[in-house]
Design a protein around this motif. Structure first.
Motif, PDB file in Angstrom:
ATOM      1  N   ILE B 409       0.957  -0.981   0.081  1.00 57.22           N
ATOM      2  CA  ILE B 409      -0.226  -0.158   0.567  1.00 57.22           C
ATOM      3  C   ILE B 409       0.477   1.148   0.011  1.00 57.22           C
ATOM      4  N   GLU B 410       0.975   2.057  -1.080  1.00 57.89           N
ATOM      5  CA  GLU B 410       1.561   3.527  -1.296  1.00 57.89           C
ATOM      6  C   GLU B 410       1.604   4.440  -0.132  1.00 57.89           C
ATOM      7  N   ASP B 411       0.498   4.436  -0.182  1.00 58.63           N
ATOM      8  CA  ASP B 411      -0.808   5.913   0.339  1.00 58.63           C
ATOM      9  C   ASP B 411      -0.224   5.857   1.769  1.00 58.63           C
ATOM     10  N   GLU B 412       0.186   6.685   2.097  1.00 53.26           N
ATOM     11  CA  GLU B 412       0.775   6.668   3.986  1.00 53.26           C
ATOM     12  C   GLU B 412      -0.958   6.237   5.162  1.00 53.26           C
ATOM     13  N   THR B 413      -1.972   6.967   4.476  1.00 52.13           N
ATOM     14  CA  THR B 413      -2.571   7.198   5.345  1.00 52.13           C
ATOM     15  C   THR B 413      -3.464   6.099   5.329  1.00 52.13           C
ATOM     16  N   LEU B 414      -3.694   5.041   4.013  1.00 52.65           N
ATOM     17  CA  LEU B 414      -3.943   4.396   4.179  1.00 52.65           C
ATOM     18  C   LEU B 414      -3.957   3.384   4.572  1.00 52.65           C
ATOM     19  N   ARG B 415      -2.397   3.326   4.332  1.00 43.13           N
ATOM     20  CA  ARG B 415      -1.148   2.352   5.255  1.00 43.13           C
ATOM     21  C   ARG B 415      -1.860   1.685   7.120  1.00 43.13           C
ATOM     22  N   ALA B 416      -2.458   3.483   7.374  1.00 40.95           N
ATOM     23  CA  ALA B 416      -2.261   3.329   8.753  1.00 40.95           C
ATOM     24  C   ALA B 416      -3.428   3.112   9.055  1.00 40.95           C
ATOM     25  N   ASP B 417      -4.438   3.205   8.549  1.00 40.42           N
ATOM     26  CA  ASP B 417      -6.041   2.987   8.155  1.00 40.42           C
ATOM     27  C   ASP B 417      -5.877   1.720   8.865  1.00 40.42           C
ATOM     28  N   ILE B 418      -5.162   0.571   8.055  1.00 42.93           N
ATOM     29  CA  ILE B 418      -5.247  -0.406   7.491  1.00 42.93           C
ATOM     30  C   ILE B 418      -4.359  -0.995   9.100  1.00 42.93           C
ATOM     31  N   LEU B 419      -3.143  -0.869   9.555  1.00 43.37           N
ATOM     32  CA  LEU B 419      -2.967  -1.472  10.462  1.00 43.37           C
ATOM     33  C   LEU B 419      -3.271  -1.155  11.920  1.00 43.37           C
ATOM     34  N   THR B 420      -4.748   0.250  11.963  1.00 42.48           N
ATOM     35  CA  THR B 420      -5.163   0.443  12.796  1.00 42.48           C
ATOM     36  C   THR B 420      -5.874  -0.659  12.639  1.00 42.48           C
ATOM     37  N   ARG B 421      -7.261  -1.615  11.553  1.00 41.76           N
ATOM     38  CA  ARG B 421      -7.878  -2.519  12.038  1.00 41.76           C
ATOM     39  C   ARG B 421      -7.394  -3.438  12.104  1.00 41.76           C
ATOM     40  N   LEU B 422      -5.852  -3.739  11.633  1.00 42.15           N
ATOM     41  CA  LEU B 422      -4.942  -5.338  11.741  1.00 42.15           C
ATOM     42  C   LEU B 422      -4.940  -5.151  13.400  1.00 42.15           C
ATOM     43  N   GLN B 423      -4.624  -4.466  13.482  1.00 46.75           N
ATOM     44  CA  GLN B 423      -3.840  -4.487  15.232  1.00 46.75           C
ATOM     45  C   GLN B 423      -5.830  -4.184  15.711  1.00 46.75           C
ATOM     46  N   GLY B 424      -6.830  -3.560  15.472  1.00 49.37           N
ATOM     47  CA  GLY B 424      -7.733  -3.670  17.122  1.00 49.37           C
ATOM     48  C   GLY B 424      -8.326  -5.419  16.182  1.00 49.37           C
ATOM     49  N   TRP B 425      -7.983  -6.050  15.492  1.00 47.76           N
ATOM     50  CA  TRP B 425      -8.724  -7.781  15.229  1.00 47.76           C
ATOM     51  C   TRP B 425      -7.419  -8.268  16.087  1.00 47.76           C
ATOM     52  N   LEU B 426      -5.973  -8.137  16.076  1.00 53.58           N
ATOM     53  CA  LEU B 426      -5.470  -8.792  16.592  1.00 53.58           C
ATOM     54  C   LEU B 426      -5.633  -8.673  18.343  1.00 53.58           C
ATOM     55  N   ASP B 427      -6.162  -7.508  18.883  1.00 51.25           N
ATOM     56  CA  ASP B 427      -6.813  -7.176  19.952  1.00 51.25           C
ATOM     57  C   ASP B 427      -7.583  -7.765  20.989  1.00 51.25           C
ATOM     58  N   ARG B 428      -8.648  -8.813  19.685  1.00 48.44           N
ATOM     59  CA  ARG B 428      -9.921  -8.783  20.206  1.00 48.44           C
ATOM     60  C   ARG B 428      -9.891 -10.713  19.624  1.00 48.44           C
ATOM     61  N   HIS B 429      -8.855 -10.630  18.987  1.00 44.97           N
ATOM     62  CA  HIS B 429      -8.259 -12.333  18.823  1.00 44.97           C
ATOM     63  C   HIS B 429      -6.996 -13.365  19.562  1.00 44.97           C
ATOM     64  N   ARG B 430      -6.310 -12.171  20.608  1.00 46.04           N
ATOM     65  CA  ARG B 430      -5.248 -13.078  21.810  1.00 46.04           C
ATOM     66  C   ARG B 430      -5.422 -14.327  21.700  1.00 46.04           C
ATOM     67  N   GLY B 431      -4.928 -14.985  21.980  1.00 46.07           N
ATOM     68  CA  GLY B 431      -4.883 -16.802  21.433  1.00 46.07           C
ATOM     69  C   GLY B 431      -5.445 -17.018  23.392  1.00 46.07           C
TER      70      GLY B 431
END
Lengths: 251, 431
Positions: B409-431
């Motif tokens: 993902i070239e666009d930094e804002t978009l990349r940051a948005d995606i990373l936030t979503r990812l982190q959120g998913w990881l936080d909700r799915h701790r093993g």
């Protein structure tokens, strides 16, 4: 500081006893060195103290400032002040060195109920400490240990130690794979951290590191036990005569 | 019909509930042709080689299996961005929720409007790239989509689009069965970014045909929503001119069934296509099956293609990757790269990969790699020994694993948005 009593440790996978009753007491402000031939259990001791899996403590114990180390998870031991400088620092592709260190520093602070370091504060401190260890900005940005030379990896370990400010530092063959200049740099880094509140356990094969990091006490380890303890002169004796004489003497 | 009855019957059952939409003569002809294609191939079956790892039954059946609608208070993706929003609810255009379809350098029309009139560029594209994409492998659900899609947008960029077009797919009915078809033309030298997000429906069929002219650029970022029970079969068809660029990234979390197909043709010299995706599934919160099926054809000189697909799976979650690079005889100096990797966080998750190279030119560089692995225990211990708790240490390693796809993902804002979503998913799915 660090108190090890009659520690017996076996490998989990095979029924093989590696440590056969280790007794050791490292006081705050002191540097203890452990020397010994290959396979004597030196690295196992460092792994068991830091909480690596695969080992079973069959009897005895270890405490750090009175707290039972062996009951804690590795991250709890770190937060309690224990630090292991790895003999083989692990490469972690994709995790930036800076991100890693800042996460570690703040995780420890959080675990201890201290305030976390801001990004600006962290940057200022790490830049200063990296400079002392001749670690350039590029190394800080790169993924943890990826593409680092042997010397860079060891300097990175010392940088982590300097940032985390542990009270008990274990250095596992930090001199292995280092040339004389790199060893001096690493030793300077360690010496800069020496103070009254901090204990060191330096594991090494060779006396040469101890020329640069002067130990207060030297222990000889063989076959899973500390077989002899003495002053710095013990290291010189090993250097001159090898382990054979000492082992014969205590046998 | 020449087809065996066994294959036609389920298809006729599937089509029974659908009506061919009205439209101009050309539109009706395009739909009729698609229907003929579809009848010629039949619906995919479990025994079809191309559906070996993904069971198409729930996509084939006449009605959509029900799917609960996911509700969250969190700000939807791309909220902070200046974009032109086009909203579909259960696959139907929602004018009230959408912005005016007006943007400098870009023509935007609803599919239904375009198909009632004779817009030559839309006529020249609708179903055309889909038809090309039916060979050498058939894609029946794409033909079905072309035949029956009533909703969608047709977009033509004639210059540099000043802001992204954001297609928002809301899911409001538990039994919705949505079909969307978009047609995008990026004229020579123009550039356009399309954002897609949302589950769209209980069952979602989506096609996007993208024609990218010489020296034109098309960027595509997609998030497929957080609904656990939704199903989706999507197709991206892209054709690139000389020195054109196509960059697509998809983030998928959750979803009982996702089949994302991408068919990309490099037909102009020095064109570049980067196709990437990250998928995260946790079987503990619902069944998860994610299939990335990619077909890249090099048909021009000195083109570059890159496929980077990463999957993080646990608790019975299933991942599939089928990726092909076809290099035609004239496509000298091709640089083709394909990487598909899965990180299995436990022993119950599974990943199946079928990487393929078919090369007829002699002066090419093509590589592919596919790996399946677990968390590196040595790295995990190293992080923990420095005080990073096990959960956070695992997250760091998961993010590191995904990095190569996210970095597409070239666009930094978009990349940051995606990373936030990812982190959120990881936080909700701790093993």
């Amino acid at each position: 500081m660090l108190e090890i009593k009659n520690l017996h440790v076996s490998l989990e996978e095979e029924d093989k006893e590696i440590l056969k009753g280790v007794d050791l007491h490292v006081e705050a402000g002191k540097v203890h060195a452990i020397m010994g031939p290959n396979g004597s259990g030196k690295s196992t001791l460092s792994y068991v103290l830091s909480g690596k899996g695969g080992y079973e403590v069959t009897s005895g114990g270890a405490t750090l400032k009175g707290a039972d180390l062996l009951e804690m998870d590795p991250e709890e031991r770190a937060a309690a002040g224990l630090f292991l400088a790895f003999q083989y620092p692990v490469e972690i592709p994709g995790v930036g060195n800076m991100t890693f260190l800042r996460t570690a520093v703040n995780a420890q602070r959080k675990a201890r109920g201290e305030e976390e370091m801001t990004a600006a504060e962290f940057l200022k401190v790490i830049r200063a400490k990296a400079k002392e260890l001749k670690i350039d900005a590029d190394m800080l940005k790169r993924p943890v240990n990826v593409g680092f030379s042997g010397g860079e990896k060891k300097r990175n370990e010392i940088l982590q130690m300097a940032m985390l400010e542990p009270s008990m530092c274990i250095l596992d063959e930090t001199d292995s794979g280092l040339d004389v200049d790199a060893m001096k740099l690493v030793a300077e880094g360690v010496n800069a951290l020496r103070d009254e509140g901090r204990g060191f356990l330096v594991i090494t094969h060779y006396q040469r590191l101890l020329d640069h990091i002067q130990p207060d006490v030297v222990h000889i380890m063989a076959a899973g036990r500390i077989v002899k303890s003495g002053g710095p002169e013990l290291a010189l004796e090993v250097e001159q005569n090898g382990y054979a004489d000492i082992l014969a003497e205590v046998a | 019909m020449a087809n065996p009855a066994a294959k036609t019957d389920p298809l006729e059952a599937r089509l029974a509930g659908l009506t061919l939409p009205e439209g101009a003569v050309w539109a009706r002809a395009a739909r009729a042709a698609a229907l003929t294609r579809l009848r010629g191939m039949g619906l995919p079956g479990k025994r079809d080689e191309y559906w070996k790892f993904t069971d198409p039954a729930s996509l084939n059946q006449p009605t959509a299996p029900r799917a609960k609608c996911f509700v969250t208070d969190e700000a939807p993706p791309f909220s902070e961005m200046d974009r032109l929003r086009i909203v579909f609810v259960d696959g139907v255009f929602d004018a009230a929720a959408s912005d005016d379809l007006v943007m400098e350098g870009v023509e935007i029309e609803l599919l239904a409007d375009a198909m009632a009139r004779d817009i030559h560029w839309a006529r020249d594209l609708y179903g055309v790239l889909e038809t090309r994409g039916q060979s050498p492998v058939t894609r029946p659900h794409a033909a079905l989509n072309t035949a029956y899609a009533e909703n969608g947008v047709v977009i033509r960029a004639t210059g540099r689009a000043p802001r992204p077009i954001s297609l928002i797919y809301l899911h409001g009915s538990e039994s919705s069965d949505a079909i969307l078809h978009h047609v995008v033309k990026v004229e020579d030298g123009a550039s356009l970014t399309i954002l897609e997000n949302g589950p769209a429906a209980a069952r979602f069929s989506k096609s996007m045909e993208v024609e990218i002219g010489d020296e034109a650029a098309f960027h595509h970022i997609r998030l497929q929503g957080r609904d656990h029970e939704r199903r989706a079969a999507t197709h991206m068809f892209a054709r690139l001119g000389a020195r054109a660029a196509y960059k697509s990234f998809t983030l998928t979390v959750n979803g009982v069934l996702t089949r994302n197909e991408q068919v990309v043709e490099l037909t102009g010299d020095n064109a570049l296509a980067h196709i990437a995706g990250a998928a995260l599934g946790d079987g503990a919160t619902g069944d998860f099956h994610h299939d990335d099926t990619v077909f890249v054809t090099h048909d021009a000189v000195d083109c570059e293609s890159r496929q980077v697909f990463k999957k993080v799976l646990r608790n019975g979650a299933e991942g599939v990757f089928q990726g092909k690079i076809l290099v035609k005889p004239e496509a000298q100096k091709t640089d083709g790269y394909q990487l598909s990797q899965a990180l299995l966080l436990d022993d119950n998750a599974s990943f199946q990969a079928k990487p393929e190279l078919e090369i007829y030119a002699d002066d090419v560089q093509c590589s592919h790699g596919s790996t399946t692995g677990a968390i590196d225990e040595e790295a995990l211990f190293y992080l923990r020994a420095r005080g990073v708790p096990e959960g956070a240490a695992t997250d760091l390693l998961v993010l590191a694993f995904l990095a190569e796809s996210i970095d597409e993902i070239e666009d930094e804002t978009l990349r940051a948005d995606i990373l936030t979503r990812l982190q959120g998913w990881l936080d909700r799915h701790r093993g």
